[in-house]
Design a protein around this motif. Structure first.
Motif, PDB file in Angstrom:
ATOM      1  N   LEU A  71       0.827  -1.207   0.000  1.00  0.00           N
ATOM      2  CA  LEU A  71       0.000   0.000   0.000  1.00  0.00           C
ATOM      3  C   LEU A  71       0.864   1.261   0.000  1.00  0.00           C
ATOM      4  O   LEU A  71       0.529   2.256  -0.657  1.00  0.00           O
ATOM      5  CB  LEU A  71      -0.938  -0.005   1.207  1.00  0.00           C
ATOM      6  N   ALA A  72       1.973   1.227   0.732  1.00  0.00           N
ATOM      7  CA  ALA A  72       2.888   2.374   0.741  1.00  0.00           C
ATOM      8  C   ALA A  72       3.461   2.610  -0.649  1.00  0.00           C
ATOM      9  O   ALA A  72       3.606   3.755  -1.102  1.00  0.00           O
ATOM     10  CB  ALA A  72       4.007   2.142   1.757  1.00  0.00           C
ATOM     11  N   PHE A  73       3.784   1.528  -1.343  1.00  0.00           N
ATOM     12  CA  PHE A  73       4.292   1.639  -2.718  1.00  0.00           C
ATOM     13  C   PHE A  73       3.262   2.315  -3.617  1.00  0.00           C
ATOM     14  O   PHE A  73       3.576   3.239  -4.373  1.00  0.00           O
ATOM     15  CB  PHE A  73       4.648   0.252  -3.246  1.00  0.00           C
ATOM     16  N   PHE A  74       2.001   1.885  -3.528  1.00  0.00           N
ATOM     17  CA  PHE A  74       0.968   2.480  -4.375  1.00  0.00           C
ATOM     18  C   PHE A  74       0.665   3.917  -3.955  1.00  0.00           C
ATOM     19  O   PHE A  74       0.304   4.742  -4.794  1.00  0.00           O
ATOM     20  CB  PHE A  74      -0.289   1.624  -4.356  1.00  0.00           C
ATOM     21  N   SER A 226      -2.383   8.802   3.132  1.00  0.00           N
ATOM     22  CA  SER A 226      -2.903   8.081   1.968  1.00  0.00           C
ATOM     23  C   SER A 226      -3.377   6.686   2.359  1.00  0.00           C
ATOM     24  O   SER A 226      -4.445   6.227   1.932  1.00  0.00           O
ATOM     25  CB  SER A 226      -1.833   7.988   0.875  1.00  0.00           C
ATOM     26  N   LEU A 227      -2.594   6.005   3.194  1.00  0.00           N
ATOM     27  CA  LEU A 227      -2.963   4.661   3.634  1.00  0.00           C
ATOM     28  C   LEU A 227      -4.229   4.681   4.483  1.00  0.00           C
ATOM     29  O   LEU A 227      -5.154   3.877   4.271  1.00  0.00           O
ATOM     30  CB  LEU A 227      -1.818   4.027   4.433  1.00  0.00           C
ATOM     31  N   LEU A 228      -4.287   5.611   5.434  1.00  0.00           N
ATOM     32  CA  LEU A 228      -5.449   5.695   6.324  1.00  0.00           C
ATOM     33  C   LEU A 228      -6.711   6.061   5.556  1.00  0.00           C
ATOM     34  O   LEU A 228      -7.750   5.384   5.655  1.00  0.00           O
ATOM     35  CB  LEU A 228      -5.191   6.724   7.422  1.00  0.00           C
ATOM     36  N   THR A 229      -6.636   7.128   4.764  1.00  0.00           N
ATOM     37  CA  THR A 229      -7.818   7.590   4.031  1.00  0.00           C
ATOM     38  C   THR A 229      -8.238   6.590   2.964  1.00  0.00           C
ATOM     39  O   THR A 229      -9.436   6.347   2.753  1.00  0.00           O
ATOM     40  CB  THR A 229      -7.531   8.960   3.383  1.00  0.00           C
ATOM     41  N   GLY A 230      -7.256   6.005   2.277  1.00  0.00           N
ATOM     42  CA  GLY A 230      -7.573   5.011   1.250  1.00  0.00           C
ATOM     43  C   GLY A 230      -8.246   3.788   1.823  1.00  0.00           C
ATOM     44  O   GLY A 230      -9.188   3.237   1.238  1.00  0.00           O
ATOM     45  N   LEU A 244     -13.585  -1.030  -5.162  1.00  0.00           N
ATOM     46  CA  LEU A 244     -12.275  -1.146  -5.782  1.00  0.00           C
ATOM     47  C   LEU A 244     -11.308  -1.751  -4.774  1.00  0.00           C
ATOM     48  O   LEU A 244     -11.520  -1.673  -3.568  1.00  0.00           O
ATOM     49  CB  LEU A 244     -11.749   0.233  -6.219  1.00  0.00           C
ATOM     50  N   PRO A 245     -10.222  -2.362  -5.257  1.00  0.00           N
ATOM     51  CA  PRO A 245      -9.210  -2.879  -4.330  1.00  0.00           C
ATOM     52  C   PRO A 245      -8.649  -1.761  -3.460  1.00  0.00           C
ATOM     53  O   PRO A 245      -8.613  -0.592  -3.868  1.00  0.00           O
ATOM     54  CB  PRO A 245      -8.134  -3.441  -5.269  1.00  0.00           C
ATOM     55  N   THR A 246      -8.177  -2.106  -2.276  1.00  0.00           N
ATOM     56  CA  THR A 246      -7.669  -1.100  -1.341  1.00  0.00           C
ATOM     57  C   THR A 246      -6.533  -0.285  -1.941  1.00  0.00           C
ATOM     58  O   THR A 246      -6.467   0.934  -1.775  1.00  0.00           O
ATOM     59  CB  THR A 246      -7.196  -1.779  -0.035  1.00  0.00           C
ATOM     60  N   PHE A 252      -5.425   6.551  -5.379  1.00  0.00           N
ATOM     61  CA  PHE A 252      -6.293   7.680  -5.713  1.00  0.00           C
ATOM     62  C   PHE A 252      -6.137   8.813  -4.697  1.00  0.00           C
ATOM     63  O   PHE A 252      -6.048   9.988  -5.068  1.00  0.00           O
ATOM     64  CB  PHE A 252      -7.747   7.204  -5.762  1.00  0.00           C
ATOM     65  N   VAL A 253      -6.095   8.454  -3.422  1.00  0.00           N
ATOM     66  CA  VAL A 253      -5.918   9.471  -2.374  1.00  0.00           C
ATOM     67  C   VAL A 253      -4.575  10.169  -2.547  1.00  0.00           C
ATOM     68  O   VAL A 253      -4.467  11.396  -2.375  1.00  0.00           O
ATOM     69  CB  VAL A 253      -6.032   8.839  -0.974  1.00  0.00           C
TER      70      VAL A 253
END
Length: 401
Positions: A71-74, A226-230, A244-246, A252-253
């Protein structure tokens, strides 16, 4: 049974990256065919663990860090996405998206057709198509459960996971050789003639970035937001038509944060810190993902299903060579794009980035490829893939089969 806890797994992942670097540095074959370092080190460990199983020795990793790293990478992909840059590459993004959509259609047609010819359930062909290959483990798990519940296909989730594992391995192995073949057709490989400049985004991860501790913390805070809001956004969308996937929500965030803060004149994202944290997250994620692969699941695949996956790998390589490369311009950027397409067309976006890094570290930068592939491979492909899968499931001839 040996169980490594959080810290033991982190140490193991770090050692896998060092092992991969050492292997690539010392083995000419790996360098010549642009095999990514995490893939080289991770596969050696995965194969070693497979061999240990024959002596009834089992090693279990704590993979709790894997998802946050992914998730950090994205998140860093989103934070790297500047609307002005994306606007410049808009036409190329659109063309590449059409190419990617074409592969999704081909993968499913190939999977269904070959599964039928081999006497398998056509649904198994769809599982070994865009669902688990272009879709990856997450999409495979979701549709595998659906196929079992709705269509009564036994062991669908297991087949999807095995297919996604197969794709992750092969996607990291064929991208480099495909790019090497294509670059031989390019008159000017890379852009070594350009004046030296600071690398951008995920390009040239070995290059030094000038950063400070405070700006590093600022960027870390943006990733955390980004991780929290996403994750919260994903929870709100779950069960709706917009689910959508996490990782897509996190990306997007990140895009909204970067461009929103800039438009308001509040803050400008420091790309150097984003690239450092993104590359660290990418490397550790791939190391954990590859070293913890359950290769024995692949060994348990029946020969017809394994034949189907091998054929899909060949189709991916041929598609990258004869479609992706030619449609995207028959130049160096197109060759790097083809390597990236092999990565997420069989495996996942992190594999695509690793493939492209292995190529550009040797031949030269490709700003266009690192602009286009992360956005298409991480965001658009999941949306298009859902549409394509539902289209195939709705076809009367397929439903009847």
């Amino acid at each position: 049974m040996f169980e490594l806890d959080f810290y033991g797994t982190l140490v193991a992942a770090s050692l896998v990256l060092l092992l991969g670097r050492g292997l690539v540095a010392r083995i000419g074959f790996l360098r010549a065919y642009n095999i990514p370092e995490p893939v080289a080190g991770g596969l050696v460990v995965a194969l070693s663990l497979l061999a240990l199983r024959s002596f009834d020795v089992h090693v279990q990793f704590d993979t709790s860090l894997q998802t946050p790293l992914m998730l950090a990478f994205f998140a860093t992909i989103g934070l790297s996405a500047d609307f002005a840059s994306l606007k410049k590459g808009g036409r190329v993004v659109a063309v590449f998206l059409l190419v990617v959509t074409g592969l999704l259609m081909v993968q499913n047609a190939m999977g269904i057709g070959l599964a039928t010819a081999l006497g398998l359930d056509p649904l198994m062909g769809l599982l070994a198509g865009s669902i688990s290959l272009s879709g990856g483990h997450g999409t495979g798990a979701a549709w595998g459960a659906t196929f079992t519940e709705r269509f009564g296909l036994a062991s669908a989730s297991e087949l999807a996971m095995a297919s996604a594992t197969f794709g992750l391995v092969l996607g990291g192995l064929i991208g480099g050789p495909v790019a090497r073949l294509l670059i031989k057709r390019v008159e000017t490989p890379g852009v070594q003639e350009e004046a030296p400049q600071l690398p951008k985004g995920f390009e040239q991860p070995d290059k030094e970035r000038l950063i400070t501790s405070f700006s590093f913390i600022e960027t870390l805070a943006l990733i955390a937001v980004s991780l929290l809001t996403g994750t919260l956004l994903n929870g709100l969308l779950k069960g709706t038509a917009f689910e959508l996937p996490t990782f897509v929500c996190v990306l997007f965030v990140g895009v909204v944060l970067r461009n929103g803060l800039r438009a308001l004149g509040v803050y400008k994202v420091f790309e150097r810190e984003v690239s450092v944290l993104g590359n660290v997250s990418l490397s550790l994620f791939l190391a954990i993902a590859l070293m913890s692969l359950k290769l024995w699941d692949l060994a348990a695949l029946a020969l017809p299903f394994f034949t189907l996956l091998a054929a899909q790998t060949l189709v991916m390589a041929l598609f990258a060579i004869f479609v992706t490369f030619k449609v995207m311009g028959r130049n160096y950027d197109a060759a790097v794009l083809a390597a990236g397409h092999c990565g997420f067309g069989l495996g996942a976006t992190p594999t695509a980035i690793a493939n492209m890094q292995a190529v550009t570290q040797r031949y030269g930068a490709s700003h266009l490829a690192f602009l286009v592939v992360p956005m298409v491979g991480a965001f658009f492909i999941d949306i298009i893939n859902v549409i394509v899968i539902k289209l195939y499931l709705a076809l009367p001839w397929f439903v009847a089969g």
